[in-house]
Design a protein around this motif. Structure first.
Motif, short mmCIF file in Angstrom:
data_model
loop_
_atom_site.label_atom_id
_atom_site.label_comp_id
_atom_site.label_asym_id
_atom_site.label_seq_id
_atom_site.Cartn_x
_atom_site.Cartn_y
_atom_site.Cartn_z
N ASP A 113 -0.18 -5.69 -3.82
CA ASP A 113 0.24 -5.75 -5.22
C ASP A 113 -0.19 -7.08 -5.81
O ASP A 113 -0.31 -8.09 -5.09
CB ASP A 113 1.78 -5.70 -5.32
CG ASP A 113 2.37 -4.35 -4.99
OD1 ASP A 113 1.66 -3.33 -5.09
OD2 ASP A 113 3.57 -4.32 -4.63
N GLU A 114 -0.41 -7.09 -7.13
CA GLU A 114 -0.73 -8.33 -7.84
C GLU A 114 0.10 -8.41 -9.12
O GLU A 114 0.36 -7.39 -9.76
CB GLU A 114 -2.21 -8.37 -8.24
CG GLU A 114 -3.18 -8.46 -7.10
CD GLU A 114 -4.61 -8.48 -7.62
OE1 GLU A 114 -5.17 -9.58 -7.72
OE2 GLU A 114 -5.13 -7.39 -7.92
N PHE A 115 0.48 -9.64 -9.47
CA PHE A 115 1.22 -9.90 -10.71
C PHE A 115 0.67 -11.17 -11.32
O PHE A 115 0.41 -12.14 -10.59
CB PHE A 115 2.72 -10.08 -10.39
CG PHE A 115 3.54 -10.52 -11.56
CD1 PHE A 115 4.05 -9.59 -12.45
CD2 PHE A 115 3.80 -11.87 -11.77
CE1 PHE A 115 4.81 -10.00 -13.54
CE2 PHE A 115 4.55 -12.28 -12.86
CZ PHE A 115 5.06 -11.34 -13.74
N ILE A 116 0.49 -11.18 -12.63
CA ILE A 116 0.03 -12.40 -13.31
C ILE A 116 0.95 -12.69 -14.50
O ILE A 116 1.48 -11.78 -15.13
CB ILE A 116 -1.45 -12.31 -13.76
CG1 ILE A 116 -1.70 -11.12 -14.70
CG2 ILE A 116 -2.37 -12.20 -12.57
CD1 ILE A 116 -1.88 -11.53 -16.12
N TYR A 117 1.12 -13.99 -14.78
CA TYR A 117 1.91 -14.46 -15.91
C TYR A 117 1.10 -15.56 -16.58
O TYR A 117 0.74 -16.55 -15.94
CB TYR A 117 3.26 -15.00 -15.42
CG TYR A 117 4.19 -15.43 -16.53
CD1 TYR A 117 5.07 -14.53 -17.10
CD2 TYR A 117 4.16 -16.74 -17.01
CE1 TYR A 117 5.91 -14.93 -18.13
CE2 TYR A 117 5.00 -17.14 -18.03
CZ TYR A 117 5.87 -16.23 -18.60
OH TYR A 117 6.71 -16.63 -19.61
N VAL A 118 0.82 -15.39 -17.86
CA VAL A 118 0.03 -16.38 -18.60
C VAL A 118 0.96 -17.52 -19.03
O VAL A 118 1.92 -17.30 -19.77
CB VAL A 118 -0.67 -15.76 -19.82
CG1 VAL A 118 -1.48 -16.80 -20.56
CG2 VAL A 118 -1.56 -14.58 -19.39
N ARG A 136 -1.45 -13.60 -24.10
CA ARG A 136 -1.20 -14.98 -24.50
C ARG A 136 -0.04 -15.55 -23.68
O ARG A 136 0.63 -14.82 -22.96
CB ARG A 136 -0.86 -15.02 -25.99
CG ARG A 136 -2.03 -14.60 -26.87
CD ARG A 136 -1.63 -14.58 -28.36
NE ARG A 136 -2.77 -14.19 -29.17
CZ ARG A 136 -3.10 -12.93 -29.44
NH1 ARG A 136 -2.38 -11.93 -28.97
NH2 ARG A 136 -4.16 -12.67 -30.21
N ALA A 137 0.19 -16.83 -23.82
CA ALA A 137 1.28 -17.49 -23.09
C ALA A 137 2.56 -16.68 -23.24
O ALA A 137 2.93 -16.29 -24.35
CB ALA A 137 1.47 -18.91 -23.60
N GLY A 138 3.20 -16.38 -22.11
CA GLY A 138 4.42 -15.58 -22.09
C GLY A 138 4.18 -14.12 -21.75
O GLY A 138 5.12 -13.39 -21.47
N ASP A 139 2.92 -13.68 -21.78
CA ASP A 139 2.60 -12.29 -21.42
C ASP A 139 2.37 -12.18 -19.91
O ASP A 139 1.95 -13.14 -19.26
CB ASP A 139 1.35 -11.81 -22.14
CG ASP A 139 1.55 -11.66 -23.64
OD1 ASP A 139 2.70 -11.47 -24.08
OD2 ASP A 139 0.54 -11.72 -24.37
N ILE A 152 -2.74 -19.57 -15.56
CA ILE A 152 -2.09 -18.33 -15.17
C ILE A 152 -1.40 -18.52 -13.82
O ILE A 152 -1.94 -19.16 -12.92
CB ILE A 152 -3.13 -17.18 -15.06
CG1 ILE A 152 -3.77 -16.90 -16.41
CG2 ILE A 152 -2.51 -15.91 -14.52
CD1 ILE A 152 -5.13 -17.44 -16.55
N LEU A 153 -0.21 -17.95 -13.68
CA LEU A 153 0.47 -17.90 -12.40
C LEU A 153 0.16 -16.54 -11.79
O LEU A 153 0.36 -15.50 -12.44
CB LEU A 153 1.98 -18.08 -12.58
CG LEU A 153 2.78 -18.20 -11.30
CD1 LEU A 153 2.45 -19.51 -10.59
CD2 LEU A 153 4.27 -18.13 -11.61
N GLU A 154 -0.34 -16.54 -10.55
CA GLU A 154 -0.67 -15.30 -9.84
C GLU A 154 0.27 -15.16 -8.64
O GLU A 154 0.49 -16.12 -7.91
CB GLU A 154 -2.09 -15.35 -9.29
CG GLU A 154 -3.18 -15.59 -10.30
CD GLU A 154 -4.53 -15.79 -9.64
OE1 GLU A 154 -5.50 -15.18 -10.12
OE2 GLU A 154 -4.62 -16.56 -8.65
N VAL A 155 0.79 -13.95 -8.45
CA VAL A 155 1.65 -13.65 -7.31
C VAL A 155 1.13 -12.37 -6.68
O VAL A 155 0.82 -11.41 -7.40
CB VAL A 155 3.12 -13.47 -7.73
CG1 VAL A 155 4.00 -13.18 -6.52
CG2 VAL A 155 3.63 -14.70 -8.47
N GLY A 156 1.02 -12.34 -5.35
CA GLY A 156 0.52 -11.14 -4.72
C GLY A 156 0.95 -11.00 -3.28
O GLY A 156 1.33 -11.97 -2.62
N THR A 157 0.89 -9.77 -2.81
CA THR A 157 1.21 -9.44 -1.43
C THR A 157 0.25 -10.14 -0.48
O THR A 157 -0.93 -10.29 -0.78
CB THR A 157 1.05 -7.92 -1.22
OG1 THR A 157 1.79 -7.22 -2.20
CG2 THR A 157 1.50 -7.50 0.17
#
Length: 151
Positions: free
Chosen positions: A65-70, A87-90, A114-119
């Motif tokens: 899985d992957e998740f990103i937060y701008v 944009r920032a906050g999305d 960007i903050l990236e989070v993943g398995t």
């Protein structure tokens, strides 16, 4: 460890993609915050995308899985469905095994963060790049052409 010194976190600057697919991703910079904290079940990266750069080639993962937060700036999320400005906050997420290739492009004049989070899959994940002649088979063997030849 609870506090992470970002300046001393492990980094991955540029890309391991073979030429010519490395071109749009050469300027990207990642600080591996999950590694700095000793996390083993999921990864966390702080990604800095200068103007004109991409986060990756458009891809999808079989088992991660992957998740990103701008956090800052603006990027274009490109998926099979088309393009969307973030944009920032999305934020956005990409479920493992869903063949909806994605990536981020910084088309603006300012750096995006960007903050990236993943398995983390210790058994090895496979990734597919439908727009180009590139695959990443599971098991850590490195990039291949679609026909299986190595780069």
């Amino acid at each position: 460890m609870s506090t992470i010194d970002i300046e001393h976190a492990p980094t991955r600057f540029g890309t391991g993609y073979p030429a010519p697919y490395d071109q749009p991703c050469r300027a990207r910079r990642r600080w591996q915050l999950g590694d700095a904290a000793g996390l083993t079940q999921f990864g966390v990266n702080l990604l800095r995308l200068p103007a004109g750069s991409w986060s990756s080639q458009r891809h999808w993962h079989e088992t991660e899985d992957e998740f990103i937060y701008v956090l800052q700036g603006e990027v274009v999320l490109v998926t099979d469905a088309g393009e969307e400005v973030l944009r920032a906050g999305d934020c956005a997420g990409f479920a493992a095994g869903v063949a909806d290739a994605h990536h981020l492009q910084n088309r603006g004049p300012q750096e995006a963060v960007i903050l990236e989070v993943g398995t983390r899959n210790p058994a090895g994940d496979a990734a597919h790049y439908p727009d180009i002649d590139l695959d990443l088979p599971g098991g850590g063997g490195g990039y291949t052409h679609r026909d299986g030849r190595t780069y």
